[in-house]
Structures are given as C-alpha cells and as structure tokens.
Design an enzyme around this catalytic site. Sequence first.
Site, PDB file in Angstrom:
ATOM      1  N   CYS A 162     -11.797  -2.711  37.264  1.00  0.00           N
ATOM      2  CA  CYS A 162     -11.964  -3.068  35.854  1.00  0.00           C
ATOM      3  C   CYS A 162     -11.312  -1.956  35.027  1.00  0.00           C
ATOM      4  CB  CYS A 162     -13.465  -3.187  35.569  1.00  0.00           C
ATOM      5  SG  CYS A 162     -13.850  -3.769  33.929  1.00  0.00           S
TER       6      CYS A 162
ATOM      7  N   CYS B  50      -5.369 -11.338  28.032  1.00  0.00           N
ATOM      8  CA  CYS B  50      -6.318 -10.376  27.469  1.00  0.00           C
ATOM      9  C   CYS B  50      -5.733  -9.701  26.237  1.00  0.00           C
ATOM     10  CB  CYS B  50      -6.736  -9.339  28.499  1.00  0.00           C
ATOM     11  SG  CYS B  50      -5.373  -8.456  29.203  1.00  0.00           S
TER      12      CYS B  50
HETATM   13  C1  FAD Z   1     -16.390  -2.613  29.147  1.00  0.00           C
HETATM   14  C2  FAD Z   1     -15.800  -3.892  29.633  1.00  0.00           C
HETATM   15  C3  FAD Z   1     -14.826  -4.536  28.877  1.00  0.00           C
HETATM   16  C4  FAD Z   1     -14.274  -5.739  29.316  1.00  0.00           C
HETATM   17  N1  FAD Z   1     -13.336  -6.361  28.547  1.00  0.00           N
HETATM   18  C5  FAD Z   1     -12.854  -7.576  28.915  1.00  0.00           C
HETATM   19  C6  FAD Z   1     -11.926  -8.276  28.083  1.00  0.00           C
HETATM   20  O1  FAD Z   1     -11.520  -7.777  27.029  1.00  0.00           O
HETATM   21  N2  FAD Z   1     -11.508  -9.495  28.478  1.00  0.00           N
HETATM   22  C7  FAD Z   1     -11.947 -10.074  29.647  1.00  0.00           C
HETATM   23  O2  FAD Z   1     -11.540 -11.191  29.954  1.00  0.00           O
HETATM   24  N3  FAD Z   1     -12.814  -9.424  30.467  1.00  0.00           N
HETATM   25  C8  FAD Z   1     -13.278  -8.196  30.126  1.00  0.00           C
HETATM   26  N4  FAD Z   1     -14.181  -7.540  30.922  1.00  0.00           N
HETATM   27  C9  FAD Z   1     -14.604  -8.170  32.189  1.00  0.00           C
HETATM   28  C10 FAD Z   1     -15.743  -9.167  31.987  1.00  0.00           C
HETATM   29  O3  FAD Z   1     -16.800  -8.578  31.285  1.00  0.00           O
HETATM   30  C11 FAD Z   1     -16.223  -9.643  33.358  1.00  0.00           C
HETATM   31  O4  FAD Z   1     -15.139 -10.246  34.001  1.00  0.00           O
HETATM   32  C12 FAD Z   1     -17.348 -10.653  33.240  1.00  0.00           C
HETATM   33  O5  FAD Z   1     -18.497 -10.050  32.672  1.00  0.00           O
HETATM   34  C13 FAD Z   1     -17.674 -11.206  34.612  1.00  0.00           C
HETATM   35  O6  FAD Z   1     -18.652 -12.183  34.485  1.00  0.00           O
HETATM   36  P1  FAD Z   1     -19.599 -12.549  35.723  1.00  0.00           P
HETATM   37  O7  FAD Z   1     -20.418 -13.694  35.266  1.00  0.00           O
HETATM   38  O8  FAD Z   1     -18.787 -12.675  36.961  1.00  0.00           O
HETATM   39  O9  FAD Z   1     -20.497 -11.241  35.966  1.00  0.00           O
HETATM   40  P2  FAD Z   1     -21.439 -10.381  34.956  1.00  0.00           P
HETATM   41  O10 FAD Z   1     -20.984 -10.505  33.552  1.00  0.00           O
HETATM   42  O11 FAD Z   1     -21.468  -9.036  35.581  1.00  0.00           O
HETATM   43  O12 FAD Z   1     -22.852 -11.073  35.109  1.00  0.00           O
HETATM   44  C14 FAD Z   1     -23.569 -11.103  36.290  1.00  0.00           C
HETATM   45  C15 FAD Z   1     -24.949 -11.693  35.999  1.00  0.00           C
HETATM   46  O13 FAD Z   1     -25.658 -11.853  37.218  1.00  0.00           O
HETATM   47  C16 FAD Z   1     -26.970 -11.351  37.083  1.00  0.00           C
HETATM   48  N5  FAD Z   1     -27.452 -10.962  38.407  1.00  0.00           N
HETATM   49  C17 FAD Z   1     -27.016  -9.967  39.195  1.00  0.00           C
HETATM   50  N6  FAD Z   1     -27.668  -9.960  40.360  1.00  0.00           N
HETATM   51  C18 FAD Z   1     -28.543 -10.991  40.299  1.00  0.00           C
HETATM   52  C19 FAD Z   1     -29.500 -11.501  41.203  1.00  0.00           C
HETATM   53  N7  FAD Z   1     -29.680 -10.961  42.410  1.00  0.00           N
HETATM   54  N8  FAD Z   1     -30.251 -12.558  40.820  1.00  0.00           N
HETATM   55  C20 FAD Z   1     -30.071 -13.137  39.596  1.00  0.00           C
HETATM   56  N9  FAD Z   1     -29.162 -12.692  38.702  1.00  0.00           N
HETATM   57  C21 FAD Z   1     -28.411 -11.634  39.061  1.00  0.00           C
HETATM   58  C22 FAD Z   1     -26.811 -10.198  36.122  1.00  0.00           C
HETATM   59  O14 FAD Z   1     -28.051  -9.857  35.529  1.00  0.00           O
HETATM   60  C23 FAD Z   1     -25.805 -10.793  35.124  1.00  0.00           C
HETATM   61  O15 FAD Z   1     -26.453 -11.579  34.151  1.00  0.00           O
HETATM   62  C24 FAD Z   1     -14.712  -6.307  30.543  1.00  0.00           C
HETATM   63  C25 FAD Z   1     -15.682  -5.638  31.316  1.00  0.00           C
HETATM   64  C26 FAD Z   1     -16.219  -4.448  30.886  1.00  0.00           C
HETATM   65  C27 FAD Z   1     -17.253  -3.756  31.728  1.00  0.00           C
END
Ligand code: FAD
Length: 400
Positions: free
Chosen positions: A165, A349
Amino acid sequence: MGQASRQRIVILGGSFGGLTAAHALRRSPVRERLEITVVSKDDRFTFIPSLPWVTMGHKSLEQISFPIRPSLEAKGIRCVSGEAERIDAQARKVVLAAGDLEYDYLVIATGHRSANEAVPGLGPFDGPGHSLMSPREAVEAGEAWKRFLDDPGPMVIGSAPGASCLGPAYEFAFEVDHALKRRGMRHRVPITFVTPEPFLGHFGVGGMGRARQFLEGEFEHRDIRYRTSAAVSKITASSVELAGGEAFESRYSLIIPPLAGVPAIARSPGLGNPKGFVPTDEAFRHKEFENVYAVGVAVGYPPVDQTPVPVNFPKTGHMTVQMAKAAARNIAAAITGGAPTRRPPFVECILDMGDTAARMLADPVRPPRNRVKMSVGRRWLWAKQLYAPYFTWKMRTGRV
Ligand SMILES: Cc1cc2nc3c(=O)[nH]c(=O)nc-3n(C[C@H](O)[C@H](O)[C@H](O)COP(=O)(O)OP(=O)(O)OC[C@H]3O[C@@H](n4cnc5c(N)ncnc54)[C@H](O)[C@@H]3O)c2cc1C
C-alpha cells in the site's frame, strides 16, 4: 420462493469489499433467493483513503465514517457484529464467539493485518514509528503531528520492505511538505522519503506511464530527498536505519508496513497462503473451495516483478469494489448456472499532493496494458475532495 430453498450468503468484513458485495448481491437478479449476512469486526465503515486528512487535521473520523448496521438492515441485509474466529471450509461454516454461522456461499473481505513484526520499531502501538493503516493509527499520527509542529526537526516518510500500500506514503510526504510551507516552517524540516520500490512511482505495479519522471521531478522541486530500493531495518525514536548501514535522523517517522492476512484466515486450514491471504482464480473464487470467494486486500496476488527489495502488489479500494462486484455477479451466475466474469481489474487513483493532485489510470493493473493515463492539476484535488463524501454516501445508501 420458500425459506428452505434460499441460498445463505455470509460476507466477512464491512468495508469496501464486504459492503459492495452485500449490496451488489442485494441488487442482483437472484436477490429473492438470497439470505445475506455481513459479519464485521468494525461497527463503522470508514472511508480509509481519507485517513491522511484525519492525520493532517482536515477531517474528523466522524466525518468520514458511518455505522453499518442501520444502513444494512434498511436493505434487508442481516448484520452480525463481531470477529470471525476461523472458517471451516469443509463444513461450510464460520466460527464466531457467539456461535457458528453456516453458509452456502462465503465472501471473504477481511482486509489486512499490519505485519509490524517485520521491522523493529514499526508503530505506533508496537514501536515509535507512525502509520496510516487504520483509523486508530491515523488519529495517533495526527496527535504526534501536532506535537511535532511545536518542536519540528527531520522527518522520514516511506514504506517498509514488502509493503504493497505505497500510495499513502507519497500522499503524506506531499501533504506534509505543503502544510509546512503554509506555516513557513518547511526550512526547519528536512524530509527524507524511503521506499523499497526500485524507482519512484513503481507502486508495486511495475510503474504507471510517466509517474516515475513526474515524481522524481516533484521530489527534487520540493527538496524531498529520496532513497529507492531502500530496506528500512530499524526505526527508533530519533532515527530510521536502512539495511546496508545508512541511517537518517528523524523526529517523526511514518513508515507504511508490509501487510499480512487477518488471523481468522491464518487459523483456517487450507484457506490461505503462508501470509494469510486467500488465493483465488480470476473469478475471485477460491482455488480449492468453489463456494468461497475473496475480494480486496484479503486476496493473495503475486508481485508483478522481482525487485532488489521486495515490493508487493497493491489492492486499492477502487480495485476492491470491482472485485466485489465481480464476485457478486459470479455468485449469482453460480446459482443460476451461468458463466463467471473474468475481467482483470484496472486501477484509477488520485494522488493528493497538498497543493495539487495527480490522477493516474492503468488498465489492466499488471503490465502490459491497454491504457495508461496521467494528468495533474488542482481539479483532481477538488475531485478527490468531492468523491470521498459521494462514495461514502453511496456505500451508506447501498447504491453500489
Ligand atoms: C491511508 C490509506 C490511503 C488509501 N488511499 C486509497 C485511495 O486513494 N484510493 C484507493 O482506491 N485505495 C486507497 N487505499 C486502499 C483502500 O483503503 C483499501 O484497498 C480498501 O480499504 C480495501 O478494502 P477491503 O474491504 O478489502 O478491506 P478493509 O478496508 O481493510 O476492511 C476489512 C474489514 O474486515 C473486517 N474484519 C477483519 N477481520 C475480520 C474478521 N475476522 N471477522 C469479521 N470482520 C473482520 C475489518 O474490521 C474491516 O471492516 C488506501 C489505504 C490506506 C491505508
């Protein structure tokens, strides 16, 4: 359609991947045949890309998040608060402290765990470094930023070996540069950017068009010293050290960690790879358990190339939404006997640079590509500022 013949869909994670999959299934042609349950460790959806703005004091966590239960229940989606402890894929059930949850189809959208054990000093709760990887960490980094402004000094910003990331480190460096200039303090803060990437703008995807030349020019123009192929080996309260012996004095260090899959996957035999990510095929379906899908950061992808210092493949929020929609379509297809969608995701992005922004697009994410675009200007900054609340509203109201 009777209750007995309904397909039980369990979705783990209530963020970009989980909420998109839930609402896409709710809107799918087979919706009447589904019973959808979202299990989430977090009670709120947070627009993670806005976390750097929380750290810089431009936004509060309240402003960039909402509680997921009311918005899911309003759409007839069941919401279970809590952490899945593990998945028994043979028995088709998720094990929770409150009891087991059986499924016909499972979508894993559990995101990451920050692998802070990879480098001594990665923080903030394991060491003196700061991070932006979660709401709590972004708030901590913001409190430290306020203290730093009272007593400024050298800063080191960047990513650790194996990070994926990488964008937020660039955003933070540019935003800090801009914020310090506005306060007339930039001359008191030497900034060093350290990255495992073999060149600036590699981003774990092998580069994106002319991003390398652009970022090198911008860093030089803004007096941001940088080291590429840098393997951060230790972070202390006053320094960042690289393998090879180079060390930089630092009064504020923000280093993005490498990521691993969440403990629930690591505890589920046969489901994840050694890092705890879930291997899928191009339809986001598990390679062994055909009723298990994974989307977003939880998915295990190999790096695009071998680099002197490891750099991993990013899974952005934008890509996560595409994966979740595709997984939802593919589950609907599996139920009706149709063919799955296999289009590889593309990445788009906007990189916030404080006083301007760069919009980048690469389609598909892995080279060689059909389309690469890059454009710079204040309009992209405004676009990013408008897009954040718009996307959050869409998530809250289920308009995926
Ligand atoms: C600082 C920062 C800036 C970013 N900027 C951008 C951007 O500008 N543009 C872009 O496209 N992307 C960006 N990203 C990336 C983007 O945030 C991630 O790709 C996105 O959050 C991924 O989504 P996800 O649903 O896969 O995981 P996450 O957002 O990590 O969510 C995972 C979820 O699963 C839950 N969980 C975990 N384990 C369990 C369990 N065992 N049981 C039940 N629930 C659980 C967590 O509580 C959470 O709610 C950025 C990331 C960061 C950190």
